[in-house]
Design a protein around this motif. Structure first.
Motif, mmCIF file in Angstrom:
data_model
loop_
_atom_site.group_PDB
_atom_site.id
_atom_site.type_symbol
_atom_site.label_atom_id
_atom_site.label_comp_id
_atom_site.label_asym_id
_atom_site.label_seq_id
_atom_site.Cartn_x
_atom_site.Cartn_y
_atom_site.Cartn_z
ATOM 1 N N ARG A 45 54.641 51.413 31.398
ATOM 2 C CA ARG A 45 55.384 50.279 30.861
ATOM 3 C C ARG A 45 55.613 49.243 31.969
ATOM 4 N N PHE A 46 54.724 48.286 32.071
ATOM 5 C CA PHE A 46 54.795 47.263 33.096
ATOM 6 C C PHE A 46 55.717 46.121 32.679
ATOM 7 N N HIS A 47 56.156 45.375 33.667
ATOM 8 C CA HIS A 47 56.878 44.137 33.402
ATOM 9 C C HIS A 47 55.943 43.186 32.671
ATOM 10 N N ARG A 48 56.461 42.546 31.664
ATOM 11 C CA ARG A 48 55.610 41.654 30.875
ATOM 12 C C ARG A 48 55.065 40.490 31.724
ATOM 13 N N ALA A 49 55.864 39.953 32.625
ATOM 14 C CA ALA A 49 55.379 38.873 33.485
ATOM 15 C C ALA A 49 54.245 39.343 34.378
ATOM 16 N N LYS A 50 54.282 40.599 34.780
ATOM 17 C CA LYS A 50 53.196 41.136 35.611
ATOM 18 C C LYS A 50 51.919 41.266 34.794
ATOM 19 N N ALA A 51 52.041 41.791 33.581
ATOM 20 C CA ALA A 51 50.865 41.897 32.719
ATOM 21 C C ALA A 51 50.262 40.521 32.466
ATOM 22 N N HIS A 52 51.118 39.551 32.209
ATOM 23 C CA HIS A 52 50.636 38.185 31.978
ATOM 24 C C HIS A 52 49.916 37.653 33.201
ATOM 25 N N LEU A 53 50.529 37.815 34.370
ATOM 26 C CA LEU A 53 49.943 37.284 35.595
ATOM 27 C C LEU A 53 48.573 37.891 35.878
ATOM 28 N N VAL A 54 48.475 39.203 35.811
ATOM 29 C CA VAL A 54 47.217 39.864 36.151
ATOM 30 C C VAL A 54 46.116 39.486 35.157
ATOM 31 N N LEU A 55 46.423 39.506 33.861
ATOM 32 C CA LEU A 55 45.408 39.134 32.874
ATOM 33 C C LEU A 55 45.019 37.668 33.015
ATOM 34 N N SER A 56 45.992 36.806 33.279
ATOM 35 C CA SER A 56 45.682 35.396 33.483
ATOM 36 C C SER A 56 44.772 35.210 34.677
ATOM 37 N N ALA A 57 45.067 35.901 35.778
ATOM 38 C CA ALA A 57 44.254 35.773 36.980
ATOM 39 C C ALA A 57 42.834 36.288 36.746
ATOM 40 N N MET A 58 42.695 37.406 36.057
ATOM 41 C CA MET A 58 41.366 37.953 35.781
ATOM 42 C C MET A 58 40.555 37.011 34.892
ATOM 43 N N VAL A 386 61.807 56.123 41.292
ATOM 44 C CA VAL A 386 62.153 54.827 41.860
ATOM 45 C C VAL A 386 60.877 54.083 42.282
ATOM 46 N N THR A 387 59.955 54.796 42.893
ATOM 47 C CA THR A 387 58.690 54.196 43.311
ATOM 48 C C THR A 387 57.928 53.652 42.115
ATOM 49 N N ASP A 388 57.858 54.455 41.057
ATOM 50 C CA ASP A 388 57.152 54.021 39.850
ATOM 51 C C ASP A 388 57.811 52.789 39.254
ATOM 52 N N TRP A 389 59.140 52.743 39.249
ATOM 53 C CA TRP A 389 59.863 51.594 38.703
ATOM 54 C C TRP A 389 59.543 50.325 39.486
ATOM 55 N N PHE A 390 59.580 50.401 40.804
ATOM 56 C CA PHE A 390 59.252 49.236 41.617
ATOM 57 C C PHE A 390 57.802 48.798 41.383
ATOM 58 N N HIS A 391 56.907 49.741 41.258
ATOM 59 C CA HIS A 391 55.497 49.413 41.018
ATOM 60 C C HIS A 391 55.336 48.665 39.699
ATOM 61 N N ARG A 392 55.978 49.136 38.652
ATOM 62 C CA ARG A 392 55.784 48.563 37.333
ATOM 63 C C ARG A 392 56.525 47.247 37.127
ATOM 64 N N CYS A 393 57.668 47.089 37.799
ATOM 65 C CA CYS A 393 58.574 45.989 37.462
ATOM 66 C C CYS A 393 58.493 44.800 38.396
ATOM 67 N N PHE A 394 57.640 44.847 39.404
ATOM 68 C CA PHE A 394 57.496 43.715 40.303
ATOM 69 C C PHE A 394 56.084 43.150 40.210
ATOM 70 N N VAL A 395 55.993 41.832 40.144
ATOM 71 C CA VAL A 395 54.691 41.200 39.961
ATOM 72 C C VAL A 395 53.784 41.401 41.171
ATOM 73 N N ASP A 396 54.361 41.672 42.343
ATOM 74 C CA ASP A 396 53.535 41.926 43.522
ATOM 75 C C ASP A 396 53.455 43.412 43.847
ATOM 76 N N GLY A 397 53.882 44.268 42.916
ATOM 77 C CA GLY A 397 53.935 45.696 43.164
ATOM 78 C C GLY A 397 52.630 46.397 42.833
ATOM 79 N N TYR A 398 52.084 47.093 43.815
ATOM 80 C CA TYR A 398 50.891 47.920 43.632
ATOM 81 C C TYR A 398 51.151 49.270 44.277
ATOM 82 N N ASP A 399 50.342 50.245 43.942
ATOM 83 C CA ASP A 399 50.570 51.596 44.428
ATOM 84 C C ASP A 399 50.623 51.625 45.952
ATOM 85 N N TRP A 400 49.675 50.963 46.603
ATOM 86 C CA TRP A 400 49.635 50.988 48.062
ATOM 87 C C TRP A 400 50.859 50.316 48.675
ATOM 88 N N VAL A 401 51.433 49.349 47.967
ATOM 89 C CA VAL A 401 52.618 48.661 48.460
ATOM 90 C C VAL A 401 53.848 49.553 48.330
#
Length: 446
Positions: A45-58, A386-401
């Motif tokens: 369950r990702f942040h909607r703004a993150k889903a929008h950003l990534v799909l828009s960029a792709m 907590v790690t999973d939450w930060f990954h999903r809910c931040f637009v700059d969040g990725y696993d490596w980050v």
């Protein structure tokens, strides 16, 4: 597709340097495959703004590449790649997550090329880290090595400009009294277009059908989704905001979510910008006299120091680091935390920061660490959750980050592998946070 082998781009590999034979070379001109896999959004369950950003960029990247690109919408990456190229061999740059690397290495006829988007090769870091023996993996030591290797902010004799490697002591001013926002030019925001409209319509349709669920709110798009937008954001930061960045780097104001921060972690982590061009543009600002050294060094330390360090730790420490729980914390995240329900929180500082995450998918590093991270640490929440939450809910969040940042720095779940002490154990009042601005007790003291 005929001719050269197609090159497969993931959604965080969207800059020209992911196609060029060398980091600074021209685009190689090979055909490109981009797969939009719906399963990514079904699983988590990702942040909607993150889903929008990534799909828009792709989708913007595919539009830029025109006939060179085969853009496939499929349920999974495996299915999409098969639709795009059939039995043909492809190349792909080293992905940024272990899960994605595990996928591409199991696929037939996929050649994994060295990673891009970072300054330090894996081998260089490993030789340094392995050579430390019993000494700690200190970011400051690594940062100096990167500065020397990249010849960043150095005098001709190899010493740091200004005589000091780290000017953090100069970057701890509290916000100006009586001012709700910093006296700094605002960020430069991108303009949405018809691609963004289509992305939003698709996300709406998926949610209505029950196919996916998102957290947070979407719109307007605040971060770069194209290379051109990212370059404009970099230039605006370097000319208008970098001069003010340093002294208030660690300050917080309730009414000013952006402060003087660059917001460039988002296009950097999408691969739209390279770290080298960011730090060199900042150094140019110092050399030309348009930005002070403390601002430039602070930004260079974030990009060429901490960002590189976190990337290397993710791979060096291995998958086991993700599962560390040295403090034995197992409490589940509260529903209001997981749902970004800021209205359910009485502590105004926490409610305010959570609302920012809900509305934008972003807050800068101090609220992340000192408010959100400390709250989770002090209440014993499971560091993996907590790690999973930060990954999903931040637009700059990725696993490596997020794995090194949250497991190590924020939650101290690795017992001190990456930090010297838990951040929650600062006993003095933090002078960089304005209590009047936050209008609530701080939660940084033990």
């Amino acid at each position: 597709m005929s001719g050269p082998r197609p090159h497969w781009l993931f959604g965080d590999q969207l800059g020209p340097h992911f196609l060029a034979p060398s980091e600074d070379g021209p685009d190689s001109g090979v055909p490109v495959v981009i797969v939009e896999a719906r399963s990514v959004f079904r699983r988590r369950r990702f942040h909607r703004a993150k889903a929008h950003l990534v799909l828009s960029a792709m989708r913007h990247r595919a539009a830029e590449l025109g006939d060179r690109a085969r853009y496939v919408r499929a349920e999974t990456y495996r299915e999409g790649l098969r639709q795009a190229v059939g039995e043909r061999a492809v190349t792909v740059r080293h992905p940024t997550s272990r899960a994605a690397l595990g996928l591409v290495t199991t696929l037939p006829r996929v050649e994994v090329l060295p990673p891009r988007g970072f300054l330090v090769p894996f081998g260089d870091f490993r030789r340094w880290a392995d050579g430390l023996g019993e000494r700690r993996l200190l970011m400051e030591d690594f940062y100096r090595r990167v500065r020397r290797a990249e010849h960043l902010l150095l005098e001709p004799d190899g010493e740091p400009v200004g005589g000091r490697w780290n000017l953090d002591a100069d970057n701890r001013e509290p916000p100006p009294r009586g001012q709700p926002v910093l006296p700094v030019p605002p960020p430069r925001w991108p303009e949405e277009d018809e691609i963004d409209e289509q992305v939003r319509a698709d996300l709406d349709r998926w949610e209505r059908s029950g196919e996916v669920r998102f957290a947070g709110r979407d719109g307007p798009r605040r971060f770069a989704a194209t290379r051109a937008e990212a370059l404009r954001a970099l230039e605006h930061f370097a000319t208008a905001r970098l001069p003010h960045f340093g002294r208030w780097e660690d300050a917080v104001l309730a009414a000013d979510p952006w402060m003087a921060h660059s917001l460039l972690s988002v296009p950097l982590n999408l691969g739209l910008l390279g770290p080298g061009e960011c730090v060199r543009r900042a150094e140019d600002a110092y050399r030309s006299g348009s930005a002070p050294l403390n601002s430039v060094e602070g930004f260079v330390r974030q990009v060429a120091g901490w960002r590189e360090y976190v990337w290397q730790l993710y791979w060096y420490l291995g998958e086991e680091h993700r599962h560390r729980n040295a403090l034995g914390h197992h409490a589940p995240l509260p529903d209001w935390f997981a749902e970004l329900d800021a209205d359910a929180v009485r502590a105004r500082c926490l409610s305010h920061v959570l609302a920012r995450v809900r509305d934008t998918g972003w807050v800068h590093h101090v609220p992340r660490l000192m408010v959100l991270g400390n709250r989770a640490l002090q209440h014993g929440h499971d560091p993996a959750a907590v790690t999973d939450w930060f990954h999903r809910c931040f637009v700059d969040g990725y696993d490596w980050v997020m794995v090194p940042n949250v497991v190590g720095m924020s939650q101290y779940a690795d017992g001190g592998t990456t930090t010297t002490k838990p951040y929650t154990c600062g006993g003095d009042e933090n002078p960089r946070i304005s209590p009047a601005s936050l209008s609530a007790p701080q939660i940084v003291a033990c």
